[in-house]
Write an enzyme that holds these catalytic residues in place. Structure first.
Site, PDB file in Angstrom:
ATOM      1  N   PHE A 116      17.445  57.564  -5.457  1.00 51.76           N
ATOM      2  CA  PHE A 116      17.218  58.642  -4.492  1.00 51.76           C
ATOM      3  C   PHE A 116      15.927  59.385  -4.829  1.00 51.76           C
ATOM      4  O   PHE A 116      15.896  60.600  -4.956  1.00 51.76           O
ATOM      5  CB  PHE A 116      18.414  59.593  -4.452  1.00 51.76           C
ATOM      6  CG  PHE A 116      18.515  60.380  -3.166  1.00 51.76           C
ATOM      7  CD1 PHE A 116      18.749  59.736  -1.960  1.00 51.76           C
ATOM      8  CD2 PHE A 116      18.381  61.754  -3.165  1.00 51.76           C
ATOM      9  CE1 PHE A 116      18.834  60.453  -0.774  1.00 51.76           C
ATOM     10  CE2 PHE A 116      18.476  62.494  -1.994  1.00 51.76           C
ATOM     11  CZ  PHE A 116      18.706  61.840  -0.792  1.00 51.76           C
ATOM     12  N   GLY A 117      14.864  58.593  -4.952  1.00 49.75           N
ATOM     13  CA  GLY A 117      13.535  59.157  -5.115  1.00 49.75           C
ATOM     14  C   GLY A 117      12.924  59.422  -3.749  1.00 49.75           C
ATOM     15  O   GLY A 117      13.629  59.689  -2.773  1.00 49.75           O
ATOM     16  N   ILE A 152      11.506  57.444  -1.495  1.00 57.60           N
ATOM     17  CA  ILE A 152      11.894  56.536  -0.418  1.00 57.60           C
ATOM     18  C   ILE A 152      13.338  56.784  -0.009  1.00 57.60           C
ATOM     19  O   ILE A 152      13.663  56.853   1.186  1.00 57.60           O
ATOM     20  CB  ILE A 152      11.678  55.070  -0.838  1.00 57.60           C
ATOM     21  CG1 ILE A 152      10.188  54.792  -1.027  1.00 57.60           C
ATOM     22  CG2 ILE A 152      12.266  54.120   0.206  1.00 57.60           C
ATOM     23  CD1 ILE A 152       9.876  53.424  -1.591  1.00 57.60           C
ATOM     24  N   ARG A 173      20.443  58.510 -11.392  1.00 60.78           N
ATOM     25  CA  ARG A 173      20.760  58.968 -12.741  1.00 60.78           C
ATOM     26  C   ARG A 173      20.868  60.485 -12.835  1.00 60.78           C
ATOM     27  O   ARG A 173      21.613  61.009 -13.655  1.00 60.78           O
ATOM     28  CB  ARG A 173      19.694  58.472 -13.722  1.00 60.78           C
ATOM     29  CG  ARG A 173      19.711  56.967 -13.973  1.00 60.78           C
ATOM     30  CD  ARG A 173      18.650  56.582 -14.980  1.00 60.78           C
ATOM     31  NE  ARG A 173      17.319  56.948 -14.514  1.00 60.78           N
ATOM     32  CZ  ARG A 173      16.224  56.914 -15.273  1.00 60.78           C
ATOM     33  NH1 ARG A 173      16.314  56.553 -16.545  1.00 60.78           N
ATOM     34  NH2 ARG A 173      15.051  57.232 -14.780  1.00 60.78           N
ATOM     35  N   THR A 198      14.230  46.651  -0.525  1.00 63.83           N
ATOM     36  CA  THR A 198      12.800  46.885  -0.306  1.00 63.83           C
ATOM     37  C   THR A 198      12.153  47.395  -1.584  1.00 63.83           C
ATOM     38  O   THR A 198      11.046  47.929  -1.546  1.00 63.83           O
ATOM     39  CB  THR A 198      12.576  47.906   0.829  1.00 63.83           C
ATOM     40  OG1 THR A 198      13.215  49.145   0.482  1.00 63.83           O
ATOM     41  CG2 THR A 198      13.115  47.398   2.144  1.00 63.83           C
ATOM     42  N   GLU A 229       5.395  36.847  -6.317  1.00 60.05           N
ATOM     43  CA  GLU A 229       4.766  36.936  -5.000  1.00 60.05           C
ATOM     44  C   GLU A 229       3.309  36.496  -5.093  1.00 60.05           C
ATOM     45  O   GLU A 229       2.647  36.744  -6.101  1.00 60.05           O
ATOM     46  CB  GLU A 229       4.857  38.375  -4.481  1.00 60.05           C
ATOM     47  CG  GLU A 229       6.291  38.851  -4.294  1.00 60.05           C
ATOM     48  CD  GLU A 229       6.403  40.304  -3.857  1.00 60.05           C
ATOM     49  OE1 GLU A 229       5.346  40.934  -3.628  1.00 60.05           O
ATOM     50  OE2 GLU A 229       7.526  40.811  -3.738  1.00 60.05           O
ATOM     51  N   HIS A 247       7.078  41.413   1.740  1.00 61.05           N
ATOM     52  CA  HIS A 247       6.735  42.645   1.017  1.00 61.05           C
ATOM     53  C   HIS A 247       5.784  43.514   1.837  1.00 61.05           C
ATOM     54  O   HIS A 247       4.693  43.888   1.396  1.00 61.05           O
ATOM     55  CB  HIS A 247       6.113  42.323  -0.341  1.00 61.05           C
ATOM     56  CG  HIS A 247       6.335  43.436  -1.350  1.00 61.05           C
ATOM     57  ND1 HIS A 247       6.347  43.233  -2.707  1.00 61.05           N
ATOM     58  CD2 HIS A 247       6.536  44.768  -1.178  1.00 61.05           C
ATOM     59  CE1 HIS A 247       6.548  44.380  -3.335  1.00 61.05           C
ATOM     60  NE2 HIS A 247       6.664  45.335  -2.419  1.00 61.05           N
TER      61      HIS A 247
END
Length: 319
Positions: free
Chosen positions: A154-155, A157, A177, A235, A266, A284
């Site tokens: 839950f940063g 983004i 956390r 994502t 990638e 991506h």
């Protein structure tokens, strides 16, 4: 001082970010059209950075073996918010400052998460395919109202996803956390332990950084814990999940779908999920909007100039 730019396409889009650097007195060496990526070798990186004082980088690797060979390097300005490909301990040991471009792409990444949710919730692609074949068949879809979206991480983004999901009538759970009680009211979300989140969510979105703790966090055991008929979305970074285990969960019918935008290596053209009919794969591109990339480049350039001026934002500084 010499600045080397390896962040892909930095100089080919909107000219404003590069114009911030012109006139700074720096000797600028631009390698941004050469296709550097997470798979670029240490030797290739060394060849372009061996006499650099400053670098603007994309997702290219900066392991200890490289940092130790770059005695002039003082700053790595990341044109990204992720930093898993940089050995921060090595940078700290060798006096290299590392910063990132917070606030530039979080909204764009959240849009792709919601695009995956809507893809599975309304099945527009299936209805279009039928209509294009002259078939008039109206089927019910699940929709989003009353469905539960679980955000693992839950940063920036995760918060942007919540801001978009709640107006669609979704119940949003989050796990991280360091949960904060004020987020419940601010974002209209509810904290849940990971086991509970997986069991109750119709959609589970991985939005965490790649660390030793999150590597392969989503494995066969975690997918088995998810609600039957739910959808997994990644994502974040490819290695936070086990792609083969995800395919097995899809083929068994336990999971109804998956939206995946990140891969172990990638560019990726041989994902274990390729050919799986209920997996949606994108290359991506969560951050790939014109506005987001221009902003990423601007922040990366401004961070570098702020570093030289002695007032780099602590918010963007990693080391």
């Amino acid at each position: 001082m010499k600045l080397v730019i390896t962040a892909r396409d930095f100089s080919t889009g909107d000219p404003r970010p590069l114009s911030l650097l012109n006139g700074s007195g720096l000797a600028i060496e631009d390698h941004s059209t050469e296709g550097f990526s997470t798979s670029t070798s240490v030797e290739t990186m060394y060849d372009v950075l061996k006499d650099a004082d400053l670098a603007i980088s994309g997702l290219e690797p900066y392991p200890r073996a490289l940092i130790e060979r770059l005695p002039n390097l003082k700053l790595i300005s990341r044109r990204s918010i992720g930093y898993d490909s940089v050995d921060l301990d090595a940078c700290r040991d060798h006096g290299v400052t590392v910063c990132r471009a917070l606030g530039a792409i979080e909204g764009a990444c959240a849009e792709l998460v919601m695009a995956y949710v809507l893809y599975f919730a309304r099945r527009v692609h299936e209805q279009n395919a039928q209509m294009q074949q002259g078939i008039w068949q109206r089927n019910y879809t699940s929709g989003t109202s009353g469905k539960t979206l679980g955000l693992v991480g839950f940063g920036g983004i995760g918060k942007e996803v919540a801001l978009r999901a709640v107006p669609f009538g979704m119940r949003v759970l989050y796990y991280c956390r360091h949960p904060r009680p004020e987020w419940e009211e601010q974002y209209r979300v509810h904290y849940a332990p990971l086991d509970q989140l997986l069991a109750e969510s119709d959609y589970v979105s991985a939005n965490m950084p790649l660390t030793d703790e999150t590597r392969r966090m989503f494995n066969a055991e975690r997918f088995a814990q998810m609600k039957p008929g739910s959808v997994f979305i990644n994502t974040a970074r490819g290695p936070v999940m086990d792609a083969k285990a995800l395919r097995a969960a899809l083929e068994s019918g336990h999971l109804a779908g998956a939206g995946v935008d990140a891969y172990d290596s990638e560019p990726c053209t041989d994902s274990p999920l390729a050919g799986c009919p209920n997996a949606v794969l994108t290359p991506h591109t969560a951050s790939f909007t014109n506005e987001a990339f221009t902003r990423l480049n601007e922040v990366a350039a401004q961070n570098l100039l702020d570093f030289l001026a002695g007032h780099l934002s602590e918010k963007n500084r990693l080391v």
